[in-house]
Design an enzyme around this catalytic site. Structure first.
Site, short mmCIF file in Angstrom:
data_model
loop_
_atom_site.label_atom_id
_atom_site.label_comp_id
_atom_site.label_asym_id
_atom_site.label_seq_id
_atom_site.Cartn_x
_atom_site.Cartn_y
_atom_site.Cartn_z
N LEU A 3 -4.04 6.52 0.69
CA LEU A 3 -2.69 5.96 0.78
C LEU A 3 -1.75 6.92 0.07
O LEU A 3 -2.13 7.54 -0.92
CB LEU A 3 -2.61 4.59 0.10
N ASP A 4 -0.52 7.03 0.57
CA ASP A 4 0.47 7.85 -0.12
C ASP A 4 0.67 7.31 -1.54
O ASP A 4 0.49 6.11 -1.79
CB ASP A 4 1.81 7.78 0.61
N ALA A 5 1.09 8.18 -2.45
CA ALA A 5 1.32 7.75 -3.83
C ALA A 5 2.35 6.63 -3.89
O ALA A 5 2.25 5.72 -4.73
CB ALA A 5 1.79 8.94 -4.67
N THR B 283 2.88 4.35 -1.58
CA THR B 283 2.46 3.19 -0.80
C THR B 283 1.45 2.38 -1.60
O THR B 283 0.50 2.94 -2.14
CB THR B 283 1.84 3.63 0.54
#
Length: 313
Positions: free
Chosen positions: A143-145, A147
């Site tokens: 997951l993106d930082a 998100t």
């Protein structure tokens, strides 16, 4: 002491599920196992166009299924453990499921100096699979930082291999909630557009001809004056996929100024990141072969932002 409000969610029944049993349609729409879906119907936690159905009732297209989300997950889980905002929601010999907060990356990477999921697991003394690159051992998806939400990390080598295969074969259920600017038209649909590195900015991604095939399915949950809350199901798992696809159709995730979101609206909603949450994760457990589903409620910053757009509507 007050009882916490239960999470109630609703989705329209798409044409592809026309005539399906209520319990089967519920499982498809919300990512539950069939057993959990049937139990929820029997317990009266489900409404079909406002009425309480039986599990054998058939659904029609464009009717609405509403479900009070279960307080527990398919698997029998130990109490959650939280370390620096990162919550361990499930831990066994083969896998660990993490509810990741904003500001935490999946694993170390060049240029990232903040906390990571892999570091957090190590701090808890949890040993993960050694498969994969040294900095991302055990990590089968990311997951993106910015998100929040659910990630599964493999602890055994067998689990790593089977989970990687499941992600490759697209048998994992990944559902997100996102608040996007404006009102997508159609209100529910599919974005099928290839993604690759942005030609002018290496830290970004974009819809690019000849890029990797990328498919995102979305359904409107609720429309407000300035924004729309979507349920999003990923068929593929490209970096920044939801953010890129929503920006490409001119409905960027609220707060996602990297991909063109209005900074004025972001400030009004007190957002310092994209409104994007990995809410549901379901997969076949690599050891037991049972289907397990994990659900994460919206975090406080996203709840506050949603309240603002609702009040302004």
């Amino acid at each position: 002491m007050t009882t916490p409000a239960r999470d109630v969610r609703s989705l329209p029944v798409p044409e592809g599920l026309e005539g399906m049993r209520v319990d089967a349609a519920l499982a498809r729409l919300f990512g539950f196992s069939r057993t959990v879906a049937a139990t929820l119907v029997d317990e009266g936690a489900v409404r079909l166009d406002g009425r309480e159905p039986s599990r054998s009732d058939r659904v029609a297209a464009d009717t609405w299924l509403e479900v009070t989300m279960p307080a527990v997950r398919d698997a029998v889980l130990p109490p959650p453990v939280s370390v620096s905002g990162m919550t361990i929601v499930h831990d066994d010999a083969d896998i660990v499921v993490v509810d990741k907060p904003a500001g935490v990356a999946a694993h170390p990477s060049p240029g990232w100096e903040g906390p990571t999921v892999t570091q957090g697991l190590a701090a808890l003394g949890l040993t993960v699979a050694t498969s994969g690159a040294a900095e991302r051992q055990g990590v089968v998806h990311r997951l993106d930082a910015g998100t929040t939400g659910l990630m599964v990390v493999a602890k055994s080598e067998r689990a790593y291999s089977l989970l990687k295969q499941a992600f490759r074969e697209r048998t994992v259920e990944k559902r997100y909630r996102t608040l996007v600017q404006g009102h997508p038209d159609p209100t529910s649909g599919t974005i099928d557009a290839p993604i690759d590195r942005h030609p002018g900015a290496q830290h970004k991604f974009a819809v690019v001809g000849g890029g990797r095939p990328s498919v995102t399915h979305y359904t409107t949950l609720e429309a407000f004056r300035a924004a729309t809350l979507l349920d999003v199901k990923l068929e593929t798992g490209r970096t920044h996929q939801i953010r890129v696809h929503m920006a490409a159709v001119r409905h960027p995730c609220c707060g996602d100024t990297m991909y063109g979101a209005d900074p004025v609206l972001a400030a009004r909603l007190h957002l310092t990141r994209q409104w994007l949450h990995a809410a549901t994760l379901g997969f076949e457990h690599p050891a037991t072969e049972d289907w397990v589903t994990f659900v994460s409620p919206d975090p406080p910053d996203l709840v506050r932002a949603l309240a603002v757009v609702a009040e302004e509507s």
